[in-house]
Design a protein around this motif. Structure first.
Motif, PDB file in Angstrom:
ATOM      1  N   LEU A 165    -108.955  -4.356  62.195  1.00  0.00           N
ATOM      2  CA  LEU A 165    -109.426  -5.741  62.194  1.00  0.00           C
ATOM      3  C   LEU A 165    -109.100  -6.470  63.487  1.00  0.00           C
ATOM      4  O   LEU A 165    -109.609  -7.569  63.721  1.00  0.00           O
ATOM      5  N   LEU A 166    -108.240  -5.883  64.329  1.00  0.00           N
ATOM      6  CA  LEU A 166    -107.980  -6.505  65.616  1.00  0.00           C
ATOM      7  C   LEU A 166    -109.186  -6.384  66.533  1.00  0.00           C
ATOM      8  O   LEU A 166    -109.337  -7.143  67.494  1.00  0.00           O
ATOM      9  N   ALA A 167    -110.070  -5.438  66.227  1.00  0.00           N
ATOM     10  CA  ALA A 167    -111.278  -5.272  67.030  1.00  0.00           C
ATOM     11  C   ALA A 167    -112.338  -6.278  66.565  1.00  0.00           C
ATOM     12  O   ALA A 167    -112.078  -7.119  65.713  1.00  0.00           O
ATOM     13  N   ASP A 168    -113.556  -6.175  67.126  1.00  0.00           N
ATOM     14  CA  ASP A 168    -114.605  -7.135  66.774  1.00  0.00           C
ATOM     15  C   ASP A 168    -115.068  -6.914  65.343  1.00  0.00           C
ATOM     16  O   ASP A 168    -115.289  -5.786  64.926  1.00  0.00           O
ATOM     17  N   PRO A 169    -115.260  -8.014  64.592  1.00  0.00           N
ATOM     18  CA  PRO A 169    -115.778  -7.845  63.226  1.00  0.00           C
ATOM     19  C   PRO A 169    -117.253  -7.475  63.258  1.00  0.00           C
ATOM     20  O   PRO A 169    -117.984  -7.855  64.173  1.00  0.00           O
ATOM     21  N   GLY A 170    -117.684  -6.721  62.282  1.00  0.00           N
ATOM     22  CA  GLY A 170    -119.083  -6.319  62.244  1.00  0.00           C
ATOM     23  C   GLY A 170    -119.277  -5.248  61.202  1.00  0.00           C
ATOM     24  O   GLY A 170    -118.324  -4.845  60.535  1.00  0.00           O
ATOM     25  N   PRO A 171    -120.504  -4.783  61.036  1.00  0.00           N
ATOM     26  CA  PRO A 171    -120.744  -3.750  60.013  1.00  0.00           C
ATOM     27  C   PRO A 171    -120.021  -2.448  60.293  1.00  0.00           C
ATOM     28  O   PRO A 171    -119.575  -1.769  59.365  1.00  0.00           O
ATOM     29  N   VAL A 172    -119.905  -2.075  61.581  1.00  0.00           N
ATOM     30  CA  VAL A 172    -119.198  -0.821  61.901  1.00  0.00           C
ATOM     31  C   VAL A 172    -117.739  -0.939  61.480  1.00  0.00           C
ATOM     32  O   VAL A 172    -117.150  -0.013  60.896  1.00  0.00           O
ATOM     33  N   ASN A 173    -117.155  -2.091  61.795  1.00  0.00           N
ATOM     34  CA  ASN A 173    -115.778  -2.383  61.406  1.00  0.00           C
ATOM     35  C   ASN A 173    -115.602  -2.191  59.906  1.00  0.00           C
ATOM     36  O   ASN A 173    -114.672  -1.525  59.448  1.00  0.00           O
ATOM     37  N   PHE A 174    -116.564  -2.767  59.153  1.00  0.00           N
ATOM     38  CA  PHE A 174    -116.459  -2.694  57.700  1.00  0.00           C
ATOM     39  C   PHE A 174    -116.611  -1.263  57.212  1.00  0.00           C
ATOM     40  O   PHE A 174    -115.904  -0.837  56.297  1.00  0.00           O
ATOM     41  N   TRP A 182    -109.246  -2.620  46.358  1.00  0.00           N
ATOM     42  CA  TRP A 182    -110.176  -3.742  46.554  1.00  0.00           C
ATOM     43  C   TRP A 182    -109.494  -4.888  47.270  1.00  0.00           C
ATOM     44  O   TRP A 182    -110.084  -5.535  48.134  1.00  0.00           O
ATOM     45  N   MET A 183    -108.227  -5.137  46.915  1.00  0.00           N
ATOM     46  CA  MET A 183    -107.497  -6.198  47.599  1.00  0.00           C
ATOM     47  C   MET A 183    -107.333  -5.861  49.074  1.00  0.00           C
ATOM     48  O   MET A 183    -107.409  -6.742  49.943  1.00  0.00           O
ATOM     49  N   ILE A 184    -107.100  -4.572  49.386  1.00  0.00           N
ATOM     50  CA  ILE A 184    -106.915  -4.182  50.776  1.00  0.00           C
ATOM     51  C   ILE A 184    -108.226  -4.298  51.539  1.00  0.00           C
ATOM     52  O   ILE A 184    -108.264  -4.797  52.666  1.00  0.00           O
ATOM     53  N   LEU A 185    -109.324  -3.850  50.906  1.00  0.00           N
ATOM     54  CA  LEU A 185    -110.596  -3.808  51.611  1.00  0.00           C
ATOM     55  C   LEU A 185    -111.113  -5.207  51.916  1.00  0.00           C
ATOM     56  O   LEU A 185    -111.689  -5.451  52.976  1.00  0.00           O
ATOM     57  N   THR A 186    -110.919  -6.129  50.988  1.00  0.00           N
ATOM     58  CA  THR A 186    -111.483  -7.457  51.181  1.00  0.00           C
ATOM     59  C   THR A 186    -110.527  -8.397  51.893  1.00  0.00           C
ATOM     60  O   THR A 186    -110.765  -9.590  51.949  1.00  0.00           O
ATOM     61  N   PHE A 187    -109.460  -7.852  52.432  1.00  0.00           N
ATOM     62  CA  PHE A 187    -108.513  -8.705  53.132  1.00  0.00           C
ATOM     63  C   PHE A 187    -109.058  -9.024  54.508  1.00  0.00           C
ATOM     64  O   PHE A 187    -109.438  -8.138  55.261  1.00  0.00           O
ATOM     65  N   THR A 188    -109.119 -10.313  54.817  1.00  0.00           N
ATOM     66  CA  THR A 188    -109.504 -10.718  56.178  1.00  0.00           C
ATOM     67  C   THR A 188    -108.432 -11.662  56.687  1.00  0.00           C
ATOM     68  O   THR A 188    -108.095 -12.639  56.021  1.00  0.00           O
ATOM     69  N   PRO A 189    -107.893 -11.395  57.856  1.00  0.00           N
ATOM     70  CA  PRO A 189    -106.854 -12.282  58.371  1.00  0.00           C
ATOM     71  C   PRO A 189    -107.443 -13.627  58.769  1.00  0.00           C
ATOM     72  O   PRO A 189    -108.646 -13.776  58.901  1.00  0.00           O
ATOM     73  N   GLN A 190    -106.579 -14.590  58.947  1.00  0.00           N
ATOM     74  CA  GLN A 190    -107.036 -15.962  59.203  1.00  0.00           C
ATOM     75  C   GLN A 190    -107.765 -16.089  60.514  1.00  0.00           C
ATOM     76  O   GLN A 190    -107.334 -15.688  61.549  1.00  0.00           O
TER      77      GLN A 190
END
Lengths: 347, 236
Positions: B172-181, B228-236
């Protein structure tokens, strides 16, 4: 010490013939055989001291200085002569009896084996019951059989919790007072336990032949239809599809529960009351689960298609300046926010 | 009967007896140590080791416990059908893993918009009450595993998901996007399957053979919720 230790030892195991009758009376909890006036506090052999004494005695069984400790105890407790010995034995008996009663009460009430017969199922049975919960049976003249097990319903409630979490996350639901997990668990368990109790109460009023366990099992298996519908429609967001599934799948599982209840109730008024209430609650719950945690974007599209918004609401009030479109989905689900969002979007 | 009376007075003549022999008719289990063997130890031997470990330095004690925890981590990462986790169960590993996971899943802001995320207490409660529920369920289905053994196994098998959490945070330190997901989704799915395989390898033997599926399903749900909690975690 050896002479007094022998009766103490036999009393400890409770198998000695001379103390057998005494034991029964203590366990009955009624009258005490031994005169308690002999136990005065000055001798120091109180109930708690006997307990500590027993702990110490057991721990230092094979220790070399056990005898010395007992002598120290004797001096500490100030017991001299026969009176001290007798009161010590009485306190010892009380301790044993109290411990036995406590362990019996503990093993009776804190024993999860009470629930063991309700979990005695095979995977094939669970599978067949899941499938049968979607098939209403027409035979209403003879009471239909309900399996009284709790494994299937409990697992279905937990599955519903997991599916609800998935739905809440994908719709970006914000829970201000509380947590997502708490809301999901509270909703599902509250429905299962609360509606079961309410329908059981109604069944008691309507003279229906159903027990609480059977009602819990029936409603639990009825949640299978809810799980299927929500699992599909939280991933494919089509209103028409949801209404179709709501009627078909929800209707089938409701019909099954209604048929079972009708077969166990006598009298048209009672049947109508009981089954009408259950059907209404079951179908409305599915509707609530879908729409309460629905994607906010869908909701906004819905209001665009809806009736004309009165001109009064077109005046934006309390809208923060320059609200970016990306933050729209994160607003709280209420009608005012949706209308305001629509007005902002239409500009 | 007679031995109980004799042993306080004659410690030298009788052989050392197991500690709980006189309590065979009582169903309360008392004084079970948090770490150690489930089988009842012979009193004299454990007494000597207790007195010797009491005098050692704190560093020795901590290192010994850490080594035991590390050894069990290795057993989870390479799951084979072994008895190590069940024989020498301890709850330090699950505690460390649960606290690490809960700390990483915590959101930084208190009054932010997205305060629907799991907080520390929520994750903690989910992990421990979920494990307790699964243990009760497996016991009710007729499994012959003890309460703490099951808690130990379920706690240790959270390790792959904790590793997935670490990887997700790095990604998640990298750019957010579909590849990231997609990357995060793949990692979480792999670790989720690993957790289930690991816990099944340890728990399956304790269940009656025809009911393994009934006992594994709640484990599947439990790790699914954590994944699910881990996957949907997005930092602030």
């Amino acid at each position: 010490m050896a002479t007094t230790a022998a009766p103490v030892g036999s009393a400890r195991n409770g198998a000695g013939p001379e103390w057998g009758g005494f034991e029964e009376n203590i366990q009955g909890g009624g009258s005490a055989v031994i005169d308690m006036e002999n136990m005065d506090d000055t001798s120091g052999s109180s109930f708690e001291d006997m307990g500590e004494l027993h702990q110490r005695l057991r721990e230092e069984e094979v220790d070399a200085d056990a005898a010395a400790v007992e002598e120290e105890d004797g001096e500490f407790l100030g017991m001299k002569g026969f009176k001290g010995q007798l009161s010590r034995q009485v306190a010892d008996q009380m301790w044993q009896a109290g411990k036995r009663q406590a362990s019996r009460a503990f093993s009776l009430y804190a024993n999860i084996d009470i629930l063991r017969p309700y979990f005695d199922v095979e995977p094939a049975q669970v599978r067949s019951r899941l499938l049968e919960s979607m098939i209403p049976i027409k035979m209403v003249n003879f009471p239909q059989k309900i399996a009284g097990e709790l494994y299937g319903p409990l697992m279905l409630v937990f599955t519903l919790v997991a599916i609800l979490l998935h739905g809440m996350k994908t719709s970006d639901t914000i829970i201000r007072e509380g947590t997502l997990m708490g809301t999901a668990i509270g909703t599902c368990f509250g429905y299962w336990l609360g509606v079961s109790s309410f329908i059981y109460f109604l069944a008691y009023l309507c003279n229906a032949q159903i027990t609480m366990l059977q009602m819990l099992a029936l409603l639990g298996y009825g949640l299978f239809g809810h799980c299927i519908v929500l699992f599909i429609t939280y991933n494919i967001h089509l209103h028409a599809l949801f209404y179709l599934f709501w009627l078909l799948v929800g209707g089938l599982s409701t019909l099954r529960m209604v048929a079972v209840l009708v077969s166990r109730t006598v009298g048209p008024t009672q049947r109508l009351l009981l089954c009408g209430t259950l059907a209404a609650l079951h179908m409305l719950f599915l509707l609530y689960l879908h729409f309460a945690y629905h994607k906010v974007v869908e909701g906004i599209l819905d209001t665009l298609e809806g009736p004309n918004i009165p001109p009064m609401q077109r005046v934006p009030r309390d809208v923060p300046a320059g609200i970016p479109a990306a933050r729209l989905p994160t607003t709280v689900l209420n009608a005012t926010a949706k209308a305001l969002a629509v007005t902002v979007q239409s500009h | 009967m007679a031995e109980a009376a004799e042993s306080p007075g004659d410690p030298g003549t009788t052989s050392p007896r197991p500690l709980f022999a006189g309590l065979s008719d009582i169903s309360i289990s008392q004084d079970i140590p948090i770490e150690g063997e489930i089988t009842i130890p012979v009193r004299s031997r454990s007494r000597e080791s207790d007195s010797s470990t009491l005098n050692e330095s704190v560093r020795n004690t901590i290192m010994r416990d850490l080594k035991a925890v590390g050894k069990k981590f290795m057993h989870v990462l390479y799951p084979r059908k072994s008895n190590t986790l069940l024989r020498d169960w301890d709850l330090w590993g699950p505690l460390i893993l649960c606290v690490t996971l809960a700390l990483m899943l915590q959101r930084g802001s208190v009054d932010g918009e997205k305060d629907g995320g799991p907080q520390f207490a929520e994750v903690f409660v989910i992990v421990w009450f979920g494990a307790v529920t699964i243990t009760l369920n497996s016991k009710l289905l007729g499994g012959n595993i003890s309460f703490f053994q099951s808690l130990c196994v379920l706690g240790y098998c959270i390790l792959p998901l904790t590793v997935a959490m670490l990887v997700c945070r790095l990604v998640l330190l990298a750019d957010p996007g579909p590849v990231n997901f997609m990357v995060r989704l793949f990692v979480v799915i792999v670790m989720f399957v690993w957790s289930i395989v690991a816990s099944t390898a340890f728990l399956a033997d304790s269940q009656p053979p025809n009911r393994k599926a009934l006992a594994v399903y709640p484990v599947f749900l439990f790790y699914f919720v954590i994944s699910w909690m881990i996957l949907t975690f997005t930092p602030q």
